[in-house]
Design a protein around this motif. Structure first.
Motif, short mmCIF file in Angstrom:
data_model
loop_
_atom_site.label_atom_id
_atom_site.label_comp_id
_atom_site.label_asym_id
_atom_site.label_seq_id
_atom_site.Cartn_x
_atom_site.Cartn_y
_atom_site.Cartn_z
N VAL A 1 0.48 3.00 -8.18
CA VAL A 1 0.99 4.37 -8.08
C VAL A 1 2.38 4.48 -8.67
O VAL A 1 2.70 5.44 -9.38
N ALA A 2 3.23 3.55 -8.36
CA ALA A 2 4.61 3.54 -8.89
C ALA A 2 5.10 2.11 -8.88
O ALA A 2 4.63 1.27 -8.09
N SER A 3 6.04 1.81 -9.75
CA SER A 3 6.53 0.44 -9.82
C SER A 3 7.99 0.41 -10.27
O SER A 3 8.48 1.35 -10.91
N VAL A 4 8.64 -0.66 -9.89
CA VAL A 4 9.99 -0.97 -10.37
C VAL A 4 9.90 -2.34 -11.02
O VAL A 4 9.53 -3.32 -10.37
N PRO B 1 0.83 -1.21 0.00
CA PRO B 1 0.00 0.00 0.00
C PRO B 1 0.87 1.26 0.00
O PRO B 1 1.81 1.38 0.79
N ALA B 2 0.53 2.18 -0.90
CA ALA B 2 1.33 3.40 -1.01
C ALA B 2 1.23 4.25 0.25
O ALA B 2 2.17 5.00 0.55
N GLU B 3 0.14 4.16 1.01
CA GLU B 3 -0.04 4.95 2.23
C GLU B 3 -0.20 4.01 3.42
O GLU B 3 -1.15 4.11 4.20
N TRP B 4 0.77 3.14 3.59
CA TRP B 4 0.70 2.13 4.63
C TRP B 4 0.70 2.74 6.03
O TRP B 4 0.21 2.15 6.98
N TRP B 5 1.26 3.95 6.20
CA TRP B 5 1.37 4.54 7.53
C TRP B 5 0.01 4.98 8.08
O TRP B 5 -0.10 5.28 9.27
N SER C 1 9.49 -7.68 -9.32
CA SER C 1 8.82 -6.39 -9.48
C SER C 1 8.33 -5.90 -8.13
O SER C 1 8.03 -6.69 -7.24
N LEU C 2 8.26 -4.59 -8.00
CA LEU C 2 7.76 -3.93 -6.80
C LEU C 2 6.74 -2.89 -7.23
O LEU C 2 7.00 -2.10 -8.13
N ALA C 3 5.57 -2.89 -6.59
CA ALA C 3 4.51 -1.95 -6.94
C ALA C 3 3.93 -1.34 -5.68
O ALA C 3 3.61 -2.05 -4.73
N LEU C 4 3.81 0.00 -5.68
CA LEU C 4 3.06 0.71 -4.66
C LEU C 4 1.66 0.94 -5.18
O LEU C 4 1.48 1.43 -6.30
N VAL C 5 0.65 0.58 -4.41
CA VAL C 5 -0.72 0.57 -4.93
C VAL C 5 -1.64 1.38 -4.02
O VAL C 5 -1.40 1.53 -2.82
N ARG D 1 10.23 18.98 -19.97
CA ARG D 1 8.84 19.21 -20.34
C ARG D 1 7.98 18.12 -19.72
O ARG D 1 8.39 16.97 -19.65
N MET D 2 6.78 18.47 -19.31
CA MET D 2 5.81 17.49 -18.84
C MET D 2 4.90 17.16 -20.01
O MET D 2 4.13 18.00 -20.46
N GLU D 3 5.00 15.94 -20.51
CA GLU D 3 4.23 15.56 -21.67
C GLU D 3 3.20 14.51 -21.32
O GLU D 3 3.32 13.81 -20.32
N ALA D 4 2.19 14.38 -22.18
CA ALA D 4 1.18 13.35 -21.98
C ALA D 4 1.84 11.98 -22.00
O ALA D 4 2.75 11.71 -22.78
N GLY D 5 1.40 11.10 -21.11
CA GLY D 5 1.98 9.77 -21.03
C GLY D 5 3.14 9.69 -20.05
O GLY D 5 3.77 8.66 -19.92
N ALA D 6 3.45 10.80 -19.38
CA ALA D 6 4.52 10.77 -18.41
C ALA D 6 4.10 9.94 -17.20
O ALA D 6 2.95 9.58 -17.02
N ASP D 7 5.09 9.65 -16.33
CA ASP D 7 4.81 8.82 -15.16
C ASP D 7 3.75 9.47 -14.27
O ASP D 7 3.66 10.69 -14.16
#
Length: 581
Positions: free
Chosen positions: A157-160, A113-117, A147-151, A271-277
């Motif tokens: 939310v983010a992944s490696v 969980p991305a907000e586990w705290w 793989s690692l994923a924050l959900v 630049r912040m473009e569409a499709g960015a993280d």
């Protein structure tokens, strides 16, 4: 016959007994693995895919479909699933659940969980005394294709991805190497054993899509309680070297403190473009950062003695730029950007900027390719916008800006020359020469911005040869310009043409702002005010001739109009009341 039946019965019993023994051994091995994993990690584990033994190339125990779950009070859970876990060692030691020499972990998938705290402690905490003591560490631990994923719920939310790692036992601890792909980057980390209590030397390299050169660095990593410290942090971003420190506090919500200093920082345009993280990751930690640079070079901009302080809270960044030397002047700014605010609303941004005594030509050229204005610039901007990409932000810009330029020139426009040679400048294609320029003492303009459109009604220009008023629109999204300037010669500039003082020659500046088109507004020239001014000059100015700078001008504007004019002195013509011959 009876002997044969007895033999078959004995054979069937042996096979059944062997199968039962294998099944019993597999179950026992699976239970032993579950117990050992719980002893090592403090969490309950399950082996759903059974266990098997391999004899070649070495004796090993393989368990499949291994997993552990940690439930949280809000209904979310942390989950680790492993496709296969292989332990290699001496047969008797492995069967007894001890003496593992090597461990290979295939395709581990960790979701956290991305907000586990925000939730209560996992139920397994506080029970360390009931767990069996951990056994001796293996000589080698290898991870492949992890793989690692924050959900947040079912959303990642983010992944490696593509994680591979190897930890090899050495004197004083483990030597660890790891690789992975966080977002669009590729990173490698190596840690050497640091002894029983000393810091761990850490080296890292990241190749980021925004930069052609990698980010590399080295630090001493240490852990004290729930705090991770990176001291003696040094490295480089391309040719830009830095030094500093970082601290990550994991007591509750992660809090990151970062302090970096560069001698010179060279940055490409970002630049912040569409499709960015997805920037939702920014809600998963808070922090403060301080960045110093003796010199900053970015997209043609040049600044010295840069100091930026930033604070991240709940996905909102608040950054301030201390007074900084920029192209001969000084700039200061504050930016608030809700990059990852909760809810469906788009990201919100607010910028306040003050600029004084900066050279405008390199500044505008670097920022927008706009080379029309050269001088000493001052500006005050108060802008707001929404959006996640550069285009969205440009289309939503709103606010006010006040701009002042002093002691400069308009490149590509020679307004005094145009007015002084009005007769030759007005033609079917009245475009001005790009090599010309107009010197000015001061230009001021107040811009009102809405939906990416900056409009002004009060452009004012004062110079040694010309004064001017103007109005128009600048489209920040399409990077285009549409201005109308109405200049007048000063008395000193119009000394040779004193009767033209009240005649203006409207000039249009239109098109892309990196290559604007400059032309005379013929409709403005033919307006009633200008025509009445021309009429006041008298009929003597309406004839052509070398001594008359406006000779023949009406012939150019109204072909054939000369037939209505009086004959020139010395010329003969028909008399109206003469008798017929």
């Amino acid at each position: 016959m009876k002997l044969r039946v007895v033999f078959l019965l004995l054979l069937a019993g042996s096979v059944a007994a062997a199968g039962a023994a294998v099944a019993t051994s597999s179950a026992r091995i699976a239970r032993a693995v579950e117990e050992r994993l719980e002893a090592e990690t403090g969490r309950p584990w399950t082996v759903a895919g059974g266990a098997s033994l391999t004899l070649w190339p070495s004796f090993a125990v393989v368990v499949r479909d291994v997993g552990t779950r940690t439930a949280f009070a809000d209904g979310s859970e942390a989950r680790l699933d492993i496709a296969a876990l292989r332990a290699t060692g001496a047969p008797l030691d492995l069967l007894a659940g001890r003496g593992v020499r090597e461990v290979e972990v295939e395709r581990p998938r960790l979701r956290w969980p991305a907000e586990w705290w925000r939730v209560a402690d996992p139920p397994a905490r506080g029970q360390d005394a009931a767990r069996p003591a951990p056994g001796p560490r293996p000589d080698l631990i290898r991870i492949t294709d992890g793989s690692l994923a924050l959900v947040e719920g079912d959303a990642v939310v983010a992944s490696v991805e593509a994680v591979s790692a190897e930890a090899r036992a050495e004197a004083g601890g483990f030597a660890v190497t790891a690789r992975g792909r966080p977002g669009g980057a590729t990173c490698e980390v190596a840690a050497a054993p640091g002894g029983a209590a000393g810091p761990v030397p850490l080296d890292f390299t990241c190749r980021l899509p925004q930069f052609s050169a990698p980010l590399t660095g080295r630090a001493d990593a240490g852990v004290q309680g729930a705090e991770l410290t990176l001291s003696r942090l040094t490295g480089s971003l391309g040719t830009s070297r830095f030094a500093g420190a970082a601290v990550v506090d994991l007591t509750a919500k992660p809090f990151v403190r970062l302090d970096l200093g560069f001698e010179q920082l060279d940055l490409p345009p970002l630049r912040m473009e569409a499709g960015a993280d997805d920037l939702t990751l920014l809600r998963s930690f808070d922090g403060r950062a301080k960045l110093r640079a003796g010199a900053l070079r970015a997209a043609g901009l040049s600044a010295n003695d840069v100091m930026v302080e930033a604070k991240l809270t709940g996905g909102t960044v608040e950054a301030s730029l201390a007074p900084t030397a920029l192209h001969g002047g000084q700039i200061r700014a504050t930016l608030t950007s809700a990059l990852a605010a909760p809810g469906p609303a788009p990201s919100r941004h607010a910028l306040r900027l003050d600029l004084t005594q900066a050279r405008s030509l390199p500044l505008l050229t670097a920022m927008a390719g706009f080379g029309l204005l050269d001088g000493t610039a001052g500006a005050s901007l108060d802008l707001k916008a929404t959006g996640a990409t550069t285009a969205e932000i440009a289309r939503s810009l709103a606010g006010e800006a006040v701009v002042t330029l002093e002691n400069g020139r308009l490149n590509g426009i020679d307004i005094p020359g145009v007015v002084q040679s009005i007769a030759s400048q007005i033609s079917a294609d009245p475009r001005l020469r790009a090599s010309d320029a107009t010197a000015f003492d001061r230009i001021t303009a107040r811009l009102r911005i809405a939906d990416g459109q900056a409009t002004t009604q009060d452009i004012a220009l004062a110079g040694p040869l010309v004064t001017a008023r103007g109005a128009g629109t600048i489209d920040l999204a399409s990077r285009s310009i549409a201005l109308r300037i109405e200049p007048k010669l000063t008395r000193s500039a119009a000394r040779a043409l004193p009767k033209l003082l009240d005649i203006s020659l409207p000039v249009l500046i239109t098109g892309s702002w990196d290559a604007p088109q400059v032309s005379v507004d013929l409709g403005g020239v033919l307006s009633g005010q200008n025509l009445s001014g021309l009429g006041a000059l008298g009929s003597s100015l309406l004839e052509g001739g070398e001594a008359n700078p406006l000779g023949g001008m009406l012939d150019q504007i109204f072909p054939g109009a000369g037939r209505a004019r009086a004959p020139a002195p010395g010329r003969t013509g028909p008399r109206r009341n003469a008798a017929p011959p």
